[in-house]
Design a protein around this motif. Structure first.
Motif, mmCIF file in Angstrom:
data_model
loop_
_atom_site.group_PDB
_atom_site.id
_atom_site.type_symbol
_atom_site.label_atom_id
_atom_site.label_comp_id
_atom_site.label_asym_id
_atom_site.label_seq_id
_atom_site.Cartn_x
_atom_site.Cartn_y
_atom_site.Cartn_z
ATOM 1 N N ASN A 96 19.248 18.713 22.886
ATOM 2 C CA ASN A 96 19.779 19.466 21.757
ATOM 3 C C ASN A 96 19.086 20.825 21.699
ATOM 4 O OD1 ASN A 96 20.565 20.493 19.296
ATOM 5 N ND2 ASN A 96 20.281 18.590 18.167
ATOM 6 N N PRO A 97 19.585 21.799 22.512
ATOM 7 C CA PRO A 97 18.897 23.095 22.618
ATOM 8 C C PRO A 97 18.905 23.890 21.309
ATOM 9 C CG PRO A 97 20.572 22.812 24.330
ATOM 10 C CD PRO A 97 20.780 21.726 23.338
ATOM 11 N N ALA A 98 19.804 23.513 20.367
ATOM 12 C CA ALA A 98 19.900 24.263 19.116
ATOM 13 C C ALA A 98 18.811 23.857 18.137
ATOM 14 C CB ALA A 98 21.271 24.040 18.482
ATOM 15 N N LEU A 99 18.096 22.764 18.433
ATOM 16 C CA LEU A 99 17.211 22.167 17.439
ATOM 17 C C LEU A 99 15.989 23.024 17.133
ATOM 18 C CD1 LEU A 99 17.100 19.584 15.751
ATOM 19 C CD2 LEU A 99 15.743 18.534 17.553
ATOM 20 N N PHE A 100 15.245 23.407 18.164
ATOM 21 C CA PHE A 100 13.935 23.996 17.928
ATOM 22 C C PHE A 100 13.884 25.515 17.762
ATOM 23 C CE2 PHE A 100 12.630 19.933 20.071
ATOM 24 C CZ PHE A 100 12.191 19.342 18.904
ATOM 25 N N PRO A 101 14.779 26.307 18.384
ATOM 26 C CA PRO A 101 14.609 27.765 18.295
ATOM 27 C C PRO A 101 14.506 28.305 16.871
ATOM 28 C CG PRO A 101 16.202 27.242 19.977
ATOM 29 C CD PRO A 101 15.875 25.953 19.288
ATOM 30 N N GLY A 102 15.254 27.737 15.920
ATOM 31 C CA GLY A 102 15.247 28.281 14.569
ATOM 32 C C GLY A 102 14.079 27.804 13.720
ATOM 33 N N SER A 152 11.759 17.349 12.380
ATOM 34 C CA SER A 152 13.068 17.159 13.018
ATOM 35 C C SER A 152 14.185 17.379 12.001
ATOM 36 C CB SER A 152 13.185 15.737 13.585
ATOM 37 O OG SER A 152 12.080 15.437 14.381
ATOM 38 N N ALA A 153 14.014 16.808 10.798
ATOM 39 C CA ALA A 153 15.055 16.930 9.778
ATOM 40 C C ALA A 153 15.236 18.383 9.352
ATOM 41 C CB ALA A 153 14.711 16.062 8.564
ATOM 42 N N ALA A 154 14.121 19.097 9.151
ATOM 43 C CA ALA A 154 14.207 20.490 8.705
ATOM 44 C C ALA A 154 14.857 21.367 9.770
ATOM 45 C CB ALA A 154 12.816 21.013 8.354
ATOM 46 N N SER A 155 14.628 21.028 11.059
ATOM 47 C CA SER A 155 15.252 21.810 12.131
ATOM 48 C C SER A 155 16.726 21.446 12.304
ATOM 49 C CB SER A 155 14.536 21.555 13.463
ATOM 50 O OG SER A 155 13.164 21.629 13.285
ATOM 51 N N TYR A 156 17.055 20.196 11.993
ATOM 52 C CA TYR A 156 18.419 19.661 12.158
ATOM 53 C C TYR A 156 19.352 20.221 11.089
ATOM 54 C CZ TYR A 156 21.459 15.680 13.637
ATOM 55 O OH TYR A 156 22.445 14.875 14.142
ATOM 56 N N PHE A 157 18.779 20.537 9.904
ATOM 57 C CA PHE A 157 19.563 21.005 8.755
ATOM 58 C C PHE A 157 20.447 22.176 9.141
ATOM 59 C CE2 PHE A 157 20.225 23.626 5.002
ATOM 60 C CZ PHE A 157 20.662 22.694 4.092
ATOM 61 N N PRO A 158 21.674 22.323 8.621
ATOM 62 C CA PRO A 158 22.319 21.449 7.642
ATOM 63 C C PRO A 158 23.088 20.287 8.261
ATOM 64 C CG PRO A 158 23.720 23.323 8.064
ATOM 65 C CD PRO A 158 22.507 23.484 8.944
ATOM 66 N N VAL A 159 22.973 20.098 9.593
ATOM 67 C CA VAL A 159 23.727 19.033 10.270
ATOM 68 C C VAL A 159 23.194 17.672 9.809
ATOM 69 C CG1 VAL A 159 24.298 18.033 12.507
ATOM 70 C CG2 VAL A 159 24.131 20.513 12.252
ATOM 71 N N MET A 160 24.081 16.715 9.599
ATOM 72 C CA MET A 160 23.654 15.343 9.289
ATOM 73 C C MET A 160 24.111 14.373 10.368
ATOM 74 S SD MET A 160 23.751 15.055 5.185
ATOM 75 C CE MET A 160 22.384 13.900 5.167
ATOM 76 N N LEU A 161 25.284 14.645 10.956
ATOM 77 C CA LEU A 161 25.735 13.908 12.135
ATOM 78 C C LEU A 161 26.216 14.958 13.131
ATOM 79 C CD1 LEU A 161 27.839 10.846 10.858
ATOM 80 C CD2 LEU A 161 25.756 10.738 12.220
ATOM 81 N N ARG A 162 25.467 15.107 14.216
ATOM 82 C CA ARG A 162 25.826 16.122 15.200
ATOM 83 C C ARG A 162 26.935 15.583 16.091
ATOM 84 N NH1 ARG A 162 23.344 17.701 20.617
ATOM 85 N NH2 ARG A 162 23.812 19.927 20.823
ATOM 86 N N ALA A 163 27.944 16.428 16.336
ATOM 87 C CA ALA A 163 29.051 16.024 17.206
ATOM 88 C C ALA A 163 28.752 16.461 18.632
ATOM 89 C CB ALA A 163 30.347 16.655 16.718
ATOM 90 N N THR A 164 29.028 15.559 19.605
ATOM 91 C CA THR A 164 28.826 15.936 21.004
ATOM 92 C C THR A 164 29.950 16.866 21.473
ATOM 93 O OG1 THR A 164 29.899 13.841 21.556
ATOM 94 C CG2 THR A 164 27.507 13.916 21.758
ATOM 95 N N GLY A 165 31.075 16.850 20.750
ATOM 96 C CA GLY A 165 32.226 17.658 21.162
ATOM 97 C C GLY A 165 32.254 19.062 20.579
ATOM 98 N N GLY A 166 31.105 19.589 20.149
ATOM 99 C CA GLY A 166 31.071 20.948 19.596
ATOM 100 C C GLY A 166 30.643 20.955 18.138
#
Lengths: 77, 348
Positions: B225-231, B279-293
């Protein structure tokens, strides 16, 4: 059972039908399998419960034993 | 309001892991740290007053999702239906094992329940870790917000994904090691004698493994999940949680060799709260990430309920959660000191 069956076809009476509330992504076979699993688990639990209660009854209450702090109390065995 | 409830739900799950985690850990380790019957009972006496109260935090976390994020709960529980039922069966079997074990003196009876206790604790740690991995990796959500998952497919993290792939298994193993390490510190703190000695030794080895696995799992999360940590750096809560996690593991590694078991256990709690919080703070606002975009992902905003009901629920949360914490404090105080194995015919 009476409350659940009597309310059908509603999940929330007058607002929300059971058909609208069921998960489209969970198949009937999966539900049947897990239902049987739960029945099996609780059957085992029930048998074990009866076995342990039966043992406890056969054993009878403990003798009256003095308890620290004064007074007589039935000892839990 | 959605941000507040996202934080509340994450906090409740993190507290659940830190609390029920130590009794899972005690269960995972019980065959190794407790060899005789009275040692096994000492382990059960240590977690006995806490384990069922700890599980209430899972109900609280589920309740937070129910009230604040009904679409997330509906989609998640349906998609992970069978996995969640397996978790439930393990929790039930584990509870029966703890309660029934010492009622009959027969060695076969006791060994069988000891096995159920240890096996269920081990599976639960792996399941919860794998579930966390699934959230970070993503699930195949469709445009209606539903998904189904096979138990496994080809063990890659590309579509079609399964519940188990190399990444979620890695997170599951990490959870197993981390919760065993967490439980080892709890047992080292709450027991004496041979159980204490063995727990202390195992804690040292397990925490070296945790310190080694943590960067590996973090790197794997970045790959998946490359979008997780940069922000992360721009998010105050994520930075705070990272500090908590690093401070926690540093406390464990410094205090454990010097015999500061309570401090080390609290450090371990901080570590678990920190890694889940970050992990939760980096994941926000996503709660269920979609593999299809990302457009298909369910977020705190799209999965949330009515704002007015969230405000009402917040008032009840502010009443209820201090009561639950007070209960925990009272139980901890009532059962302070080292745990002693119960006499035959009494206790766990």
């Amino acid at each position: 059972m009476t409350a659940e069956l009597g309310r059908q076809p509603w999940l929330v009476y007058g607002l929300f039908r059971t058909a609208q509330g069921s998960s489209p992504s969970v198949h009937a076979g999966t539900v049947l399998f897990t239902l049987m699993g739960f029945c099996g688990l609780y059957l085992v639990l029930g048998v074990l419960f009866l076995f342990l209660i039966g043992r406890e009854i056969a054993h009878g209450p403990g003798a009256l034993a003095p308890v620290a702090g004064g007074g007589a109390e039935v000892a839990h065995v | 309001m959605f941000e507040v409830w996202y934080a509340i739900a994450a906090l409740l799950f993190a507290i659940y892991v830190a609390l029920d985690g130590f009794d899972f850990g005690a269960g995972i380790l019980s065959p190794f740290v407790a060899r005789t019957d009275s040692e096994r009972r000492q382990v059960l006496a240590a977690i006995g007053p806490f384990w069922d109260g700890n599980e209430v935090w899972l109900l609280a976390a589920g309740g937070a999702l129910f009230v604040a994020f009904p679409r997330v709960l509906a989609s998640g529980i349906s998609g992970f239906y069978f996995a969640i039922v397996l978790v439930l069966w393990c929790l039930i079997g584990r509870g029966i094992a703890i309660e029934f074990r010492s009622h009959v003196a027969d060695p076969l009876w006791r060994t069988a329940w000891d096995f159920v206790f240890a096996a269920a604790s081990t599976l639960l740690a792996v399941f919860f870790g794998a579930a966390f991995g699934n959230l970070l990796r993503g699930v195949p959500l469709d445009s209606e917000g539903w998904f189904t998952l096979a138990l496994f497919t080809d063990f890659t993290t590309r579509d079609p994904v399964g519940i188990l792939d190399w990444y979620t298994i890695l997170v599951g193993v990490f959870a197993l090691v981390a919760l065993a390490a967490h439980g080892a510190l709890f047992l080292a703190w709450k027991t004496d004698g041979a159980v204490h000695e063995r727990s202390r030794r195992m804690a040292r080895q397990l925490w070296i493994a945790v310190a080694g696995l943590w960067p590996l799992v973090t790197a794997a999360s970045h790959v998946v999940n490359p979008a997780l940590f940069p922000g992360m750096g721009r998010r105050g809560l994520a930075a705070l949680a990272i500090v908590l996690a690093i401070g926690g593991i540093a406390t464990v590694l410094v205090r454990l060799p010097r015999g500061g078991f309570l401090a080390a256990f609290l450090g371990s709690c901080a570590f678990l709260l920190g890694i889940i919080g970050a992990s939760a703070a980096s994941y926000f606002p996503v709660m269920l990430r979609a593999t299809g975009g990302d457009a298909l992902s369910i977020t705190a905003y799209t999965g949330g309920g009515d704002e007015a009901s969230l405000r009402t629920a917040l008032r009840w949360f502010l009443v209820g959660s201090p009561l639950a914490l007070l209960y925990l404090a009272i139980v901890l105080r009532l059962h302070r000191g080292k745990a002693v194995a119960a006499a035959e015919g009494e206790g766990y």
